[in-house]
Design a protein around this motif. Structure first.
Motif, PDB file in Angstrom:
ATOM      1  N   PRO A  56     -11.394 -18.763   8.501  1.00  0.00           N
ATOM      2  CA  PRO A  56     -11.412 -18.121   7.185  1.00  0.00           C
ATOM      3  C   PRO A  56     -12.562 -17.131   7.049  1.00  0.00           C
ATOM      4  O   PRO A  56     -13.688 -17.384   7.476  1.00  0.00           O
ATOM      5  N   ASP A  57     -12.227 -15.967   6.502  1.00  0.00           N
ATOM      6  CA  ASP A  57     -13.181 -14.901   6.196  1.00  0.00           C
ATOM      7  C   ASP A  57     -13.791 -14.231   7.423  1.00  0.00           C
ATOM      8  O   ASP A  57     -14.756 -13.476   7.294  1.00  0.00           O
ATOM      9  N   SER A  58     -13.246 -14.479   8.623  1.00  0.00           N
ATOM     10  CA  SER A  58     -13.711 -13.721   9.786  1.00  0.00           C
ATOM     11  C   SER A  58     -13.188 -12.288   9.666  1.00  0.00           C
ATOM     12  O   SER A  58     -12.197 -12.029   8.981  1.00  0.00           O
ATOM     13  N   ASP A  59     -13.851 -11.362  10.312  1.00  0.00           N
ATOM     14  CA  ASP A  59     -13.402  -9.965  10.264  1.00  0.00           C
ATOM     15  C   ASP A  59     -11.987  -9.826  10.820  1.00  0.00           C
ATOM     16  O   ASP A  59     -11.190  -9.042  10.302  1.00  0.00           O
ATOM     17  N   ILE A  60     -11.659 -10.588  11.850  1.00  0.00           N
ATOM     18  CA  ILE A  60     -10.325 -10.543  12.461  1.00  0.00           C
ATOM     19  C   ILE A  60      -9.278 -11.039  11.460  1.00  0.00           C
ATOM     20  O   ILE A  60      -8.236 -10.417  11.276  1.00  0.00           O
ATOM     21  N   GLN A  61      -9.548 -12.159  10.804  1.00  0.00           N
ATOM     22  CA  GLN A  61      -8.591 -12.674   9.830  1.00  0.00           C
ATOM     23  C   GLN A  61      -8.452 -11.721   8.643  1.00  0.00           C
ATOM     24  O   GLN A  61      -7.346 -11.506   8.142  1.00  0.00           O
ATOM     25  N   LYS A  62      -9.543 -11.122   8.214  1.00  0.00           N
ATOM     26  CA  LYS A  62      -9.475 -10.147   7.117  1.00  0.00           C
ATOM     27  C   LYS A  62      -8.595  -8.961   7.493  1.00  0.00           C
ATOM     28  O   LYS A  62      -7.799  -8.485   6.673  1.00  0.00           O
ATOM     29  N   LEU A  63      -8.729  -8.475   8.734  1.00  0.00           N
ATOM     30  CA  LEU A  63      -7.903  -7.357   9.191  1.00  0.00           C
ATOM     31  C   LEU A  63      -6.433  -7.760   9.231  1.00  0.00           C
ATOM     32  O   LEU A  63      -5.562  -7.028   8.744  1.00  0.00           O
ATOM     33  N   SER A  64      -6.141  -8.919   9.767  1.00  0.00           N
ATOM     34  CA  SER A  64      -4.779  -9.428   9.798  1.00  0.00           C
ATOM     35  C   SER A  64      -4.221  -9.563   8.387  1.00  0.00           C
ATOM     36  O   SER A  64      -3.085  -9.145   8.104  1.00  0.00           O
ATOM     37  N   ASN A  65      -5.005 -10.126   7.491  1.00  0.00           N
ATOM     38  CA  ASN A  65      -4.569 -10.290   6.097  1.00  0.00           C
ATOM     39  C   ASN A  65      -4.299  -8.942   5.434  1.00  0.00           C
ATOM     40  O   ASN A  65      -3.360  -8.812   4.637  1.00  0.00           O
ATOM     41  N   GLU A  66      -5.107  -7.941   5.765  1.00  0.00           N
ATOM     42  CA  GLU A  66      -4.893  -6.588   5.224  1.00  0.00           C
ATOM     43  C   GLU A  66      -3.551  -6.031   5.691  1.00  0.00           C
ATOM     44  O   GLU A  66      -2.777  -5.483   4.896  1.00  0.00           O
ATOM     45  N   PHE A  67      -3.266  -6.170   6.992  1.00  0.00           N
ATOM     46  CA  PHE A  67      -1.989  -5.691   7.527  1.00  0.00           C
ATOM     47  C   PHE A  67      -0.812  -6.402   6.857  1.00  0.00           C
ATOM     48  O   PHE A  67       0.180  -5.776   6.486  1.00  0.00           O
ATOM     49  N   ILE A  68      -0.925  -7.706   6.709  1.00  0.00           N
ATOM     50  CA  ILE A  68       0.156  -8.497   6.119  1.00  0.00           C
ATOM     51  C   ILE A  68       0.356  -8.130   4.656  1.00  0.00           C
ATOM     52  O   ILE A  68       1.493  -7.967   4.201  1.00  0.00           O
ATOM     53  N   ALA A  69      -0.732  -7.940   3.917  1.00  0.00           N
ATOM     54  CA  ALA A  69      -0.630  -7.537   2.506  1.00  0.00           C
ATOM     55  C   ALA A  69       0.065  -6.189   2.383  1.00  0.00           C
ATOM     56  O   ALA A  69       0.875  -5.982   1.467  1.00  0.00           O
ATOM     57  N   GLU A  70      -0.220  -5.269   3.296  1.00  0.00           N
ATOM     58  CA  GLU A  70       0.456  -3.966   3.279  1.00  0.00           C
ATOM     59  C   GLU A  70       1.955  -4.135   3.454  1.00  0.00           C
ATOM     60  O   GLU A  70       2.744  -3.504   2.742  1.00  0.00           O
ATOM     61  N   LEU A  71       2.355  -4.978   4.394  1.00  0.00           N
ATOM     62  CA  LEU A  71       3.783  -5.196   4.627  1.00  0.00           C
ATOM     63  C   LEU A  71       4.466  -5.838   3.430  1.00  0.00           C
ATOM     64  O   LEU A  71       5.611  -5.518   3.111  1.00  0.00           O
ATOM     65  N   GLN A  72       3.769  -6.751   2.776  1.00  0.00           N
ATOM     66  CA  GLN A  72       4.340  -7.421   1.607  1.00  0.00           C
ATOM     67  C   GLN A  72       4.445  -6.490   0.405  1.00  0.00           C
ATOM     68  O   GLN A  72       5.244  -6.733  -0.490  1.00  0.00           O
ATOM     69  N   ASP A  73       3.659  -5.426   0.408  1.00  0.00           N
ATOM     70  CA  ASP A  73       3.567  -4.532  -0.740  1.00  0.00           C
ATOM     71  C   ASP A  73       4.518  -3.340  -0.668  1.00  0.00           C
ATOM     72  O   ASP A  73       4.626  -2.585  -1.613  1.00  0.00           O
ATOM     73  N   VAL A  74       5.202  -3.151   0.469  1.00  0.00           N
ATOM     74  CA  VAL A  74       6.048  -1.971   0.613  1.00  0.00           C
ATOM     75  C   VAL A  74       7.529  -2.342   0.658  1.00  0.00           C
ATOM     76  O   VAL A  74       7.888  -3.479   0.953  1.00  0.00           O
ATOM     77  N   ASP A  75       8.338  -1.347   0.366  1.00  0.00           N
ATOM     78  CA  ASP A  75       9.785  -1.502   0.454  1.00  0.00           C
ATOM     79  C   ASP A  75      10.283  -1.177   1.864  1.00  0.00           C
ATOM     80  O   ASP A  75      11.273  -1.740   2.329  1.00  0.00           O
ATOM     81  N   LEU A  76       9.585  -0.249   2.516  1.00  0.00           N
ATOM     82  CA  LEU A  76      10.009   0.227   3.828  1.00  0.00           C
ATOM     83  C   LEU A  76       8.787   0.441   4.711  1.00  0.00           C
ATOM     84  O   LEU A  76       7.785   1.005   4.267  1.00  0.00           O
ATOM     85  N   VAL A  77       8.877  -0.004   5.942  1.00  0.00           N
ATOM     86  CA  VAL A  77       7.870   0.318   6.951  1.00  0.00           C
ATOM     87  C   VAL A  77       8.563   1.197   7.989  1.00  0.00           C
ATOM     88  O   VAL A  77       9.630   0.853   8.495  1.00  0.00           O
ATOM     89  N   VAL A  78       7.987   2.378   8.220  1.00  0.00           N
ATOM     90  CA  VAL A  78       8.525   3.315   9.195  1.00  0.00           C
ATOM     91  C   VAL A  78       7.627   3.220  10.426  1.00  0.00           C
ATOM     92  O   VAL A  78       6.436   3.507  10.351  1.00  0.00           O
ATOM     93  N   VAL A  79       8.217   2.795  11.536  1.00  0.00           N
ATOM     94  CA  VAL A  79       7.454   2.512  12.752  1.00  0.00           C
ATOM     95  C   VAL A  79       7.767   3.559  13.807  1.00  0.00           C
ATOM     96  O   VAL A  79       8.927   3.727  14.190  1.00  0.00           O
ATOM     97  N   ALA A  80       6.735   4.245  14.267  1.00  0.00           N
ATOM     98  CA  ALA A  80       6.894   5.144  15.403  1.00  0.00           C
ATOM     99  C   ALA A  80       6.652   4.320  16.659  1.00  0.00           C
ATOM    100  O   ALA A  80       5.574   3.769  16.848  1.00  0.00           O
ATOM    101  N   ALA A  81       7.677   4.222  17.493  1.00  0.00           N
ATOM    102  CA  ALA A  81       7.588   3.405  18.702  1.00  0.00           C
ATOM    103  C   ALA A  81       8.061   4.210  19.915  1.00  0.00           C
ATOM    104  O   ALA A  81       9.175   4.031  20.402  1.00  0.00           O
ATOM    105  N   PRO A  82       7.198   5.087  20.419  1.00  0.00           N
ATOM    106  CA  PRO A  82       7.585   5.806  21.632  1.00  0.00           C
ATOM    107  C   PRO A  82       7.686   4.833  22.801  1.00  0.00           C
ATOM    108  O   PRO A  82       7.022   3.797  22.810  1.00  0.00           O
ATOM    109  N   MET A  83       8.544   5.169  23.755  1.00  0.00           N
ATOM    110  CA  MET A  83       8.671   4.316  24.942  1.00  0.00           C
ATOM    111  C   MET A  83       7.661   4.769  25.992  1.00  0.00           C
ATOM    112  O   MET A  83       7.678   5.916  26.416  1.00  0.00           O
TER     113      MET A  83
END
Length: 186
Positions: A56-83
């Motif tokens: 809890p409250d490690s910088d790594i967990q905070k970063l992960s939580n930030e990414f997850i909150a972004e995903l929960q907050d949007v309707d669409l995620v547009v992913v650029a995935a070059p091969m």
């Protein structure tokens, strides 16, 4: 509508996938946040990062939580995935490692894993130098589909192939992709 756009190409302004993300952004009225995973890389999931994800409250967990909150907050995620070398870029893989957390973004049940991110969908733009979809060498679609599906996000795909064949083939592939992307941008 809210959109999270994820760029993952290492070639910056020369990236076909980043250009298509930019095209999406230019043609939508949605509120868009862009996260460039190459310009601002996510740490590699090693043993230390794995331990920190559960601290809890490690910088790594905070970063992960930030990414997850972004995903929960949007309707669409547009992913650029070059091969790259028959796979997704390392930068995108590192991001996936930070959003897939048992008990947070998915849980196990007797019926199998259940995604916990609800009401978000994805559009994956996958650029490739050759032709892979019809040749059995497309590994990007299953990786991204499974990675996002695990956490509850269904994905549609725009495959942009033949970009390194010649200029005419690349131009035609990009024009076809722009038309497909425009339907999602509107």
């Amino acid at each position: 509508m809210k959109v999270l756009a994820l760029k993952s190409s290492i070639v910056g302004d020369n990236s076909f996938s980043s250009k298509l993300i930019d095209y999406f952004v230019e043609n939508t009225n949605a509120e868009v946040k862009i996260r460039d995973l190459a310009a601002d890389p996510v740490p590699v999931l090693d043993i230390a990062a794995l331990g920190a994800l559960n601290t809890p409250d490690s910088d790594i967990q905070k970063l992960s939580n930030e990414f997850i909150a972004e995903l929960q907050d949007v309707d669409l995620v547009v992913v650029a995935a070059p091969m790259y070398n028959f796979n997704i870029p390392t930068q995108l893989k590192n991001y996936i490692d930070f959003i897939q957390r048992a008990g947070v973004t998915f849980r196990y049940s007797a019926e199998g894993p259940e995604g916990l991110i609800k009401n978000t969908r994805a559009l994956c733009i996958s650029t490739r130098g050759g032709f892979h979809a019809a040749n059995g060498t497309d590994t990007v679609v299953p990786v991204v589909k499974n990675a996002l599906g695990l956490i509850g996000i269904p994905a549609d795909f725009v495959l942009v192939e033949g970009l390194n064949i010649d200029k005419a083939t690349a131009d035609a592939a990009m024009e076809k992709a722009r038309k497909e992307i425009l339907t999602y941008a509107k």
